[in-house]
Design an enzyme around this catalytic site. Sequence first.
Site, PDB file in Angstrom:
ATOM      1  N   CYS A  99      -4.153   6.917  11.071  1.00 10.63           N
ATOM      2  CA  CYS A  99      -4.674   6.793   9.700  1.00 10.63           C
ATOM      3  C   CYS A  99      -3.587   6.322   8.745  1.00 10.63           C
ATOM      4  O   CYS A  99      -3.820   5.451   7.906  1.00 10.63           O
ATOM      5  CB  CYS A  99      -5.252   8.128   9.245  1.00 10.63           C
ATOM      6  N   CYS A 205      -9.696  15.648   9.845  1.00  5.58           N
ATOM      7  CA  CYS A 205     -10.589  15.639   8.685  1.00  5.58           C
ATOM      8  C   CYS A 205     -12.053  15.509   9.067  1.00  5.58           C
ATOM      9  O   CYS A 205     -12.919  16.143   8.465  1.00  5.58           O
ATOM     10  CB  CYS A 205     -10.185  14.512   7.728  1.00  5.58           C
TER      11      CYS A 205
END
Length: 390
Positions: A99, A205
């Site tokens: 990410c 997440c």
Amino acid sequence: MFRRVVVGISGGVDSAVSAYLLKKRGFEVCGAFMKNWDLIDESGYCSGEQDWEDAQRLCRMLDIPLEQINFVKDYWVEVFGNFLKDYDAGITPNPDILCNRHIKFNRFFHHARERLNADVIATGHYARTNYGPFLEHYNEQEKVRLLMAPDPIKDQTFFLSQISAEALRRTMFPIGSLTKPQVKQLATEVGLESYARKKESMGICFVGKRSFQQFIAEYIETKPGPFVDVDSGREVGQHAGLHHWTVGQKCKIGGCLQPYYVLRKHRDTNVIEVASGHDHPLLYTDMVYAEDPVWINVPPGLDRGQVVRCEFRFQHTKPLVGCSLIATSDPSAPRRELFVKLDQPLRAITPGQYAVFYRNEECFGSARIRQPGPSVAYGSGWLLKGTANG
């Protein structure tokens, strides 16, 4: 030199204090909220919506503009898609490193520079560079170096180890020289106490409140197979799929004298080899084979074929271990490979994770672990009674 700063606002205390410090120093600050995931969990709750509301409230308090940037498609293709592909292949990936490399310090960085006219970006990461937290020591003639934060527990250079030097040169880490308690105390002192009290997000997440095994079962087909004792070669239980397990993980197998732990996963046979006991010698190795390194700065001498001394970790919470590092393929080859010899054996080195390299607080970069080397057990006279491979 730098005037306009676009700061990534997550809704948490770290980015809140970062934005406050930038505003206090007189920068022209613009907030950006990255939307990377948009699915609601099984309880109907989406933590991203609360984070967005908290980000909006913060920017109203600081009187700075805020933009929401949608990277959902990019995240799915460049992070989540690869995440699923790896798990389906029996490999354990690290989505946080991906990410940062593909979204925050590539897509977001270029969006801020090209669309929002930012001179630089800023994030709430616990990391430093030799340019200073506000680029006050910026020097175009000097290479940028990624440096560890003074808070060893919160240091996030591990997760930043695959970002580009281009992005790092124009990134501010306003809280990089602070500890977490200092950040929370500052937030309380300047009227941001609600952010200091906010529960810190942990884990991946997109998993949310579900167990990881519940989550991954929604995306990857269940393929049951046997757990096989590496010492006896006997089947000792059944698993629901390679993707549910990672190297070193404790297995839930009943009727054992001591717990079993995952040693190896075999995609071709769907067998998971397990070792009895947390510290079974076969779980330890002092060699690592890695590939496709991404360097912020190449360790001096590595590009000239020299053996380089540095420090290694493959889990961000573990202590650094001294190592000798050598490139085993031509730097221009399509697949570049590294061999790492550790000064001491480590447990459960996992394919798909990242070997991250340091020296004197500088993080050089990282390479994806292809496989661990032979177990130290083979060099210590450990007698195998039999394995699943014969």
